[in-house]
Design a protein around this motif. Structure first.
Motif, short mmCIF file in Angstrom:
data_model
loop_
_atom_site.label_atom_id
_atom_site.label_comp_id
_atom_site.label_asym_id
_atom_site.label_seq_id
_atom_site.Cartn_x
_atom_site.Cartn_y
_atom_site.Cartn_z
N VAL A 111 0.80 -1.45 -0.01
CA VAL A 111 0.16 0.06 -0.12
C VAL A 111 0.87 1.27 -0.21
O VAL A 111 0.39 2.35 0.02
CB VAL A 111 -1.03 -0.13 1.20
CG1 VAL A 111 -1.99 -1.13 1.06
CG2 VAL A 111 -0.21 0.21 2.49
N ASN A 112 2.20 1.42 0.19
CA ASN A 112 3.20 2.23 0.38
C ASN A 112 3.53 2.75 -0.93
O ASN A 112 3.64 4.03 -1.11
CB ASN A 112 4.43 1.85 1.10
CG ASN A 112 5.25 2.83 1.10
OD1 ASN A 112 4.98 3.85 1.91
ND2 ASN A 112 6.53 2.79 0.70
N THR B 60 -1.08 8.27 0.98
CA THR B 60 -2.09 7.60 1.58
C THR B 60 -2.98 8.25 2.58
O THR B 60 -3.84 7.63 3.11
CB THR B 60 -1.37 6.19 2.47
OG1 THR B 60 -0.08 6.64 3.06
CG2 THR B 60 -0.93 5.20 1.31
N VAL C 15 4.24 3.95 6.40
CA VAL C 15 2.74 4.51 6.06
C VAL C 15 2.29 4.93 7.34
O VAL C 15 2.65 4.68 8.46
CB VAL C 15 1.82 3.44 5.56
CG1 VAL C 15 0.29 3.82 5.35
CG2 VAL C 15 2.36 2.61 4.31
N ARG D 138 -6.73 6.06 -0.72
CA ARG D 138 -7.41 5.09 0.44
C ARG D 138 -8.52 4.18 -0.32
O ARG D 138 -8.64 3.11 -0.18
CB ARG D 138 -7.87 5.97 1.67
CG ARG D 138 -6.83 6.29 2.42
CD ARG D 138 -6.99 6.83 3.80
NE ARG D 138 -5.83 7.36 4.69
CZ ARG D 138 -6.03 7.75 5.87
NH1 ARG D 138 -7.25 7.63 6.40
NH2 ARG D 138 -4.94 8.01 6.51
N PHE E 206 -3.60 5.55 8.80
CA PHE E 206 -4.14 4.75 7.63
C PHE E 206 -4.80 3.27 8.02
O PHE E 206 -5.62 2.75 7.32
CB PHE E 206 -2.93 4.43 6.53
CG PHE E 206 -3.28 3.59 5.52
CD1 PHE E 206 -3.89 4.22 4.42
CD2 PHE E 206 -3.00 2.36 5.61
CE1 PHE E 206 -4.08 3.44 3.46
CE2 PHE E 206 -3.27 1.47 4.33
CZ PHE E 206 -3.95 2.14 3.06
#
Length: 896
Positions: free
Chosen positions: A183-184, A266, A299, A272, A303
Motif C-alpha cells: 500500500v506504500n 496514503t 505509512v 485510500r 491509515f
C-alpha cells in the motif's frame, strides 16, 4: 468492543450489499486431524454438503494453529510455459534479475508437496500486474512489489481463473491463502535527476519513459503520476519526493520514496478508496484468507484503521469485505524490517506498536524480525542462548496475542540461513521455531537446504542447477514434516505457557525451556555448540524419577529420567536437540553422591604458571573429568585413587594472554554428578600488539583501477579503506578499519552499508589455503588463510579454510564475532574471537589480508560486475572471472 461493533457493521453491510455473494462452504475441519501427522485435514467434499459449494470462500481458521509456507511464485514452479516470455526482454532463466517462468499453476500443481510438509497455508508474494523491467536500476519486477495495476494478475503468473483455481484447491485441502500486498508504493515510474527542492518539486522531476511494459500505472487513480501535468499535480496521488536518504528521519520515512519506488499519498481519500477497492477485490473474487502487508513503517499510523475497518458504502475496509464472504477472522500481518540487539528490545517495542487493539483496530500481527535476528545469532553465529529465551519472553510480554505473531528463519529479503550457517544449525533453528509461541513461516526451498536467497525450485529457473527440487525424502523436508506433525498434533506447542529453564550468557551451549498446557508439559533441550557440553543440574521442577518421553530428537533418542531433586545432569553431544514429553510414568532413582571437594588454593587464586587442581571424592577408583570454562572437549581426565584422592595439572598454554577469569568443576560420568564450580584467574604474558598501516585514498576501483562504481547516488567512497589497525587484546583479534565514508541509509543492524569486508587470517604454523572463495581471486604471495570473516551491514559469519574452494567458503564456525561502527570517527571495528582462531598461544607472526566489495541484500549475493556499470552493478569487468575486489589491504603482520 470497537472491533466487535465493526464486525456487526460488516454483517449489516453484507446483508445490504448489492454485489453477488458466494455460497459459503462449511468450515473445514480444523487441522491437524489427517491420518498422516503434519498434514492439514481435507475439507468436506461437495458430495458431503447439501448445497453447491463455492470453494473460493470458506470461514477463517484459527491462525495461531497454522503453519505458513511462503512462496515467490516466479521462482517456485513453471506450470504453464506459454506465459513465460511476454516478448519484452523481461524473461531470461540465466539472469536472476529477470522473470524465470514460475506461476500460479505451478503452485497448484504442488499442493500435495506443500501439504506433506505440514503447511496449512501458503503466502505468496504479490501476484498483481507489475513493472516488468526498470531501466533506471536494471532490474525486473518478477518479485511482485512494483505494481502497475493492483487489480490485475501479472501475465507471467497466469490469469484470474488460475488464481481462483489455486484458492479453490487450497480450500478443498483444508488449507488457506495469504496474499502479499503493498500500500506504500507502486513501481518506479518517476524519479528525480538532481537535487530536490521541496518548495519546487517540479525541479529535476523526470518520468521513467523506458519502463517496461508500461511507463505509468494503468490503473486509476495511480495513472496520474506526472507532476508536470497540472491535473495530476492537483490530484496529489503521490508524494512528489525523492528517495529516502535518512531512514532515521520520520518525515523522509513516511513521505519520501523507498528505493526510488513511487510513494503513494496514503492520506489522500482517493488513494485510500482505491487501495480498499483493489484489495477487497482479491478477497471477493479469489477468496484470499489473509494479507501480509509490505513496508508498513513507511505509512502513517492512522491509515491502518481506515484500511481495515472503513464503513464506506462503496469501498469498505478489507476486514468488512472479508466478513461479507464469511471470513470473520481475516488475518493481516505487517512487515517492519527492524531488529533488536542481543538482550535488548528496542526493535520489538517499535514493531509491536503497529498491532491493532480493540480501541484502535488495525492489523492483527507483525512479522517478528527481532526473533529472526536472534535465531541467526544463537543458532548460526554462536551467540549466547539467553538471547533466545529473552526474545520469546519479550514477545509474550508485548503482544496481547503472542501466539499469532509469525516467526521465520529465511525469507526473500535476507540471506538464507545456510548462506553462512551450518545445516546442523538450521535443523536446530527449525526445531526452535516449531516449539515456541508464534506462527511458523517456512520459506520455499528451506526444506531443500537452499543457500541461494531466490533460487528457483524448478529445473528451468535460475540457480536450480538444472534440477527440480521437490524432494519429499530430503533430510530437511522430513525434519520439517516431523516437527510440523508434532506442533499440529498437540496444542501445548501452540498455546502452552513458556518457561525458561537454562541458558548461557557468554556463548553457545545449553538452551532449555518448557511448554505447558492443561496438565501436559514438554521440555525442549538444545546444545547450540559444535562441541559437547555438560548440562548441569537442569531444574525441571518435576518429581524425581519422572520419565521424559523422547518425542523427537537430533542426536540421543533415549528417554530421560529426572534425577534427585528434580534435576538432570548429562552430557549433550554437539548440536543435540530434544523434545521431551513429561509422562505420568515414574521410576525409582538413587542418587550417587560423589561428594567431590577441592583442596584449598583454587577459589579466588591467580596463577601465572602451570598449576595443580586437586581434591577428594567419595568414590574411589572412579573416572572423572576436570572441566575448565565448560570446555568438555578440553577436559582433563583423571581417576580417583583408592582413598578417593585425585589431581590434574592445568597448563598455562590453554589460557589467553593477560589476566582472565575462569571456572572449574568436576564431572563424574558414572554418577551423573557435577561438583560446584570454583572461580580463579590466570595471568599470561600479554600480547596486546598494535600494528597500524595506512592505505592510499581513492584506490577502491579494483586491482587494476579499472572498475566503475554503480551509478546510484547512494554509492560513494564506502569501499575505500584508509587505514588498518590490528590489535590482540587478550585472546581475541581486533581489526579496526578507518574508512573514507560510512553510510547507513538502509538502516543496517551493524551500522554500515554498501560495503562487504572479507577479513582473511593466516595463523603461523598452520596449513591454510590460497584460494579466495567466490570472489575470483587468490591470496597474495606468501599468504594462506586459515580463518575468514564475512562482515557486512546485516550479516556476520566466520569460516575455517577446511573445505574451501573457489566456489565454497569452507567450514562455517559458530564462534562469536562482533562489529562496532563509529560513524563519527569513520571506523568499523571487527573482533574475531580467539575461539574462532583456535585459541592461539600467541598472535606473533599472524597475518591479516582484507578486501572490500558490496553485497546485494535483495537477492543475497555479491553485487554484480559487468562490462557497463548500472545503477546497482559495477562496471569495467566480468564478474564471472574478474576479482570481486574493490580495495585491498595487506597482508599485515602482527609482531611483538
Amino acid at each position: 468492543m470497537k472491533k466487535q461493533i465493526l464486525v456487526i457493521l460488516a454483517l449489516l453491510l453484507f446483508s445490504a450489499c448489492q454485489r453477488p455473494t458466494a455460497t459459503l462452504a462449511p468450515a473445514p475441519t480444523a487441522p491437524p486431524t489427517a491420518e498422516e501427522p503434519g498434514l492439514p485435514a481435507a475439507a468436506p467434499t461437495p458430495a458431503d454438503t447439501e448445497e453447491p459449494v463455492d470453494w473460493r470462500h470458506v470461514p477463517s481458521p484459527k491462525w495461531e494453529e497454522q503453519i505458513i509456507y511462503f512462496i515467490m511464485p516466479d521462482r517456485f514452479d513453471d506450470g504453464d510455459s506459454s506465459n513465460n516470455d511476454q516478448g519484452a526482454g523481461e524473461y531470461d532463466p540465466a539472469d536472476s534479475r529477470r522473470y524465470q517462468g514460475g506461476d500460479l499453476a505451478g503452485i497448484t500443481a504442488h499442493l500435495d508437496y506443500i501439504r506433506g510438509l505440514g503447511a496449512t497455508a501458503i503466502w505468496i508474494t504479490p501476484p498483481v500486474a507489475n513493472q516488468w523491467w526498470d531501466p533506471l536500476v536494471n532490474y525486473g519486477g518478477y518479485h511482485g512489489y512494483w505494481a502497475e495495476n493492483f487489480m490485475a494478475v501479472d501475465r507471467h503468473l497466469g490469469t484470474l481463473d488460475e488464481y481462483q483455481a489455486l484458492s479453490e484447491s487450497l480450500h478443498q485441502l483444508g488449507m488457506f491463502l495469504i496474499q502479499d500486498i503493498v500500500v506504500n508504493h507502486t513501481g518506479n515510474f518517476f524519479t528525480y535527476d538532481g537535487d530536490f527542492d521541496p518548495f519546487d518539486p517540479v525541479q529535476n522531476f523526470i518520468l521513467n519513459l523506458d519502463s517496461i511494459p508500461v511507463t505509468a500505472p494503468s490503473q486509476a487513480p495511480f495513472d496520474m503520476n506526472d507532476l508536470n501535468n497540472p491535473e495530476h499535480a492537483e490530484a496529489g496521488i503521490y508524494h512528489w519526493t525523492p528517495r529516502i536518504g535518512n531512514f532515521d528521519n520520520d518525515t523522509e520515512r513516511r513521505l519520501y520514496q523507498l528505493a526510488d519506488l513511487d510513494d503513494l499519498n496514503t492520506r489522500n481519500p482517493l488513494v485510500r478508496d482505491a487501495l480498499r477497492e483493489s484489495f477487497g477485490f482479491w478477497i471477493r473474487e479469489v477468496g484470499v484468507d489473509g494479507f501480509r502487508i509490505d513496508t508498513i513503517i513507511y505509512v502513517e499510523d492512522e491509515f491502518w484503521e481506515d484500511f481495515h475497518w472503513s464503513t464506506d458504502d462503496a469501498f469498505p475496509g478489507v476486514d468488512l469485505v472479508a466478513a461479507q464472504t464469511g471470513r470473520e477472522g481475516f488475518f493481516t500481518f505487517g512487515e517492519a524490517f527492524i531488529g533488536s540487539g542481543p538482550m535488548e528490545r528496542s526493535g520489538d517495542e517499535e514493531i509491536a506498536a503497529y498491532v491493532g487493539t480493540d480501541e484502535n483496530p488495525g492489523m492483527d500481527a507483525v512479522i517478528n524480525f527481532p526473533m529472526y535476528y536472534t535465531i541467526r545469532r544463537v543458532f548460526g553465529e554462536g551467540g549466547a542462548t539467553n538471547d533466545a529465551a529473552y526474545r520469546v519472553n519479550t514477545a509474550l510480554e508485548l503482544y496481547e496475542n503472542p501466539f499469532i505473531i509469525p516467526n521465520f528463519i529465511d525469507n526473500h529479503d535476507v540471506p538464507r540461513f545456510l548462506a553462512s550457517g551450518s545445516l546442523a544449525g538450521l535443523q536446530q533453528a527449525v526445531q526452535f521455531m516449531m516449539t515456541i509461541p508464534g506462527v511458523p513461516v517456512i520459506y520455499y526451498g528451506t526444506e531443500q537446504a537452499f543457500d541461494e536467497q531466490r533460487a528457483a525450485m524448478f529445473a528451468g529457473g535460475w540457480g536450480s542447477g538444472g534440477e527440480d527440487h521437490f524432494d519429499p525424502d530430503s533430510p530437511m523436508y522430513r525434519h520439517l514434516a516431523a516437527l510440523s506433525g508434532i506442533r499440529l498434533g498437540n496444542p501445548l506447542f501452540i498455546y502452552g505457557d513458556f518457561t525458561e529453564l537454562m541458558t548461557t550468557a557468554d556463548g553457545p551451549g545449553v538452551l532449555a525451556y518448557s511448554r505447558a498446557l492443561e496438565g501436559e508439559q514438554a521440555i525442549m533441550i538444545f546444545n547450540t555448540a559444535d562441541s559437547p557440553v555438560i548440562m548441569t543440574r537442569l531444574d525441571t521442577g518435576l518429581p524425581a524419577g519422572t520419565v521424559l518421553t523422547n518425542l523427537y530428537s537430533l542426536g540421543n533418542t533415549d528417554d530421560l529420567v529426572v534425577g534427585a531433586g528434580g534435576r538432570i545432569t548429562m552430557p549433550l553431544a554437539p548440536r543435540e536437540a530434544m523434545i521431551l514429553m513429561v509422562s505420568s510414568e515414574t521410576v525409582e532413582v538413587s542418587e550417587i553422591d560423589a561428594a567431590v571437594v577441592f583442596d584449598p588454593g583454587i577459589e579466588g587464586a591467580t596463577f601465572a604458571e602451570d598449576f595443580v587442581v586437586s581434591g577428594g571424592m567419595a568414590l574411589p577408583d572412579t573416572a572423572l573429568l576436570v572441566i575448565v570454562d565448560g570446555d568438555v572437549t578440553g577436559a582433563v581426565e583423571a581417576v580417583s585413587e583408592g582413598d578417593g584422592r585425585w589431581a590434574v595439572t592445568l597448563a598455562m598454554t590453554r589460557f589467553a594472554a593477560g589476566v582472565t577469569e575462569h571456572s572449574v568443576f568436576v564431572y563424574v560420568p558414572d554418577a551423573a554428578y557435577v561438583s560446584e564450580a570454583l572461580r580463579f584467574s590466570t595471568e599470561n604474558p600479554t600480547y596486546d600488539v598494535v600494528v597500524s598501516v595506512e592505505d592510499p585514498a581513492d584506490d577502491f576501483f579494483g586491482p587494476e583501477g579499472a572498475y566503475i562504481l554503480p551509478a546510484d547516488v547512494s554509492f560513494g567512497s564506502q569501499l575505500d579503506i584508509l587505514a588498518v589497525e590490528l590489535q590482540a587484546p587478550g585472546a581475541d583479534l581486533q581489526i579496526t578499519l578507518t574508512m573514507a565514508e560510512i553510510t547507513d541509509i538502509w538502516g543496517p543492524v551493524n551500522g554500515f552499508d554498501h560495503v562487504l569486508f572479507h577479513v582473511y587470517v593466516d595463523l603461523p604454523d598452520r596449513e591454510g589455503v590460497t584460494v579466495l572463495p567466490r570472489i575470483n581471486a587468490a591470496a597474495p604471495e606468501g599468504f594462506a588463510w586459515d580463518v575468514m570473516a564475512f562482515v557486512e551491514g546485516w550479516n556476520l559469519a566466520v569460516y575455517s579454510s577446511s573445505g574451501a574452494t573457489a566456489g565454497e567458503y569452507g567450514t562455517a564456525l559458530p564462534a562469536p564475532i562482533s562489529v562496532v561502527t563509529d560513524k563519527d570517527a569513520g571506523t568499523v571495528t571487527i573482533t574475531i574471537s580467539g575461539e574462532a582462531l583456535g585459541d592461539p598461544s600467541t598472535y606473533k607472526g599472524t597475518k591479516v589480508y582484507i578486501t572490500t566489495w558490496d553485497w546485494d541484500g535483495t537477492i543475497g549475493r555479491y553485487r554484480p560486475l559487468e562490462a557497463n556499470a548500472g545503477p546497482w552493478t559495477f562496471g569495467g569487468g566480468d564478474g564471472d572471472v574478474d576479482p570481486l575486489i574493490a580495495d585491498e589491504v595487506g597482508p599485515v603482520e602482527l609482531v611483538e
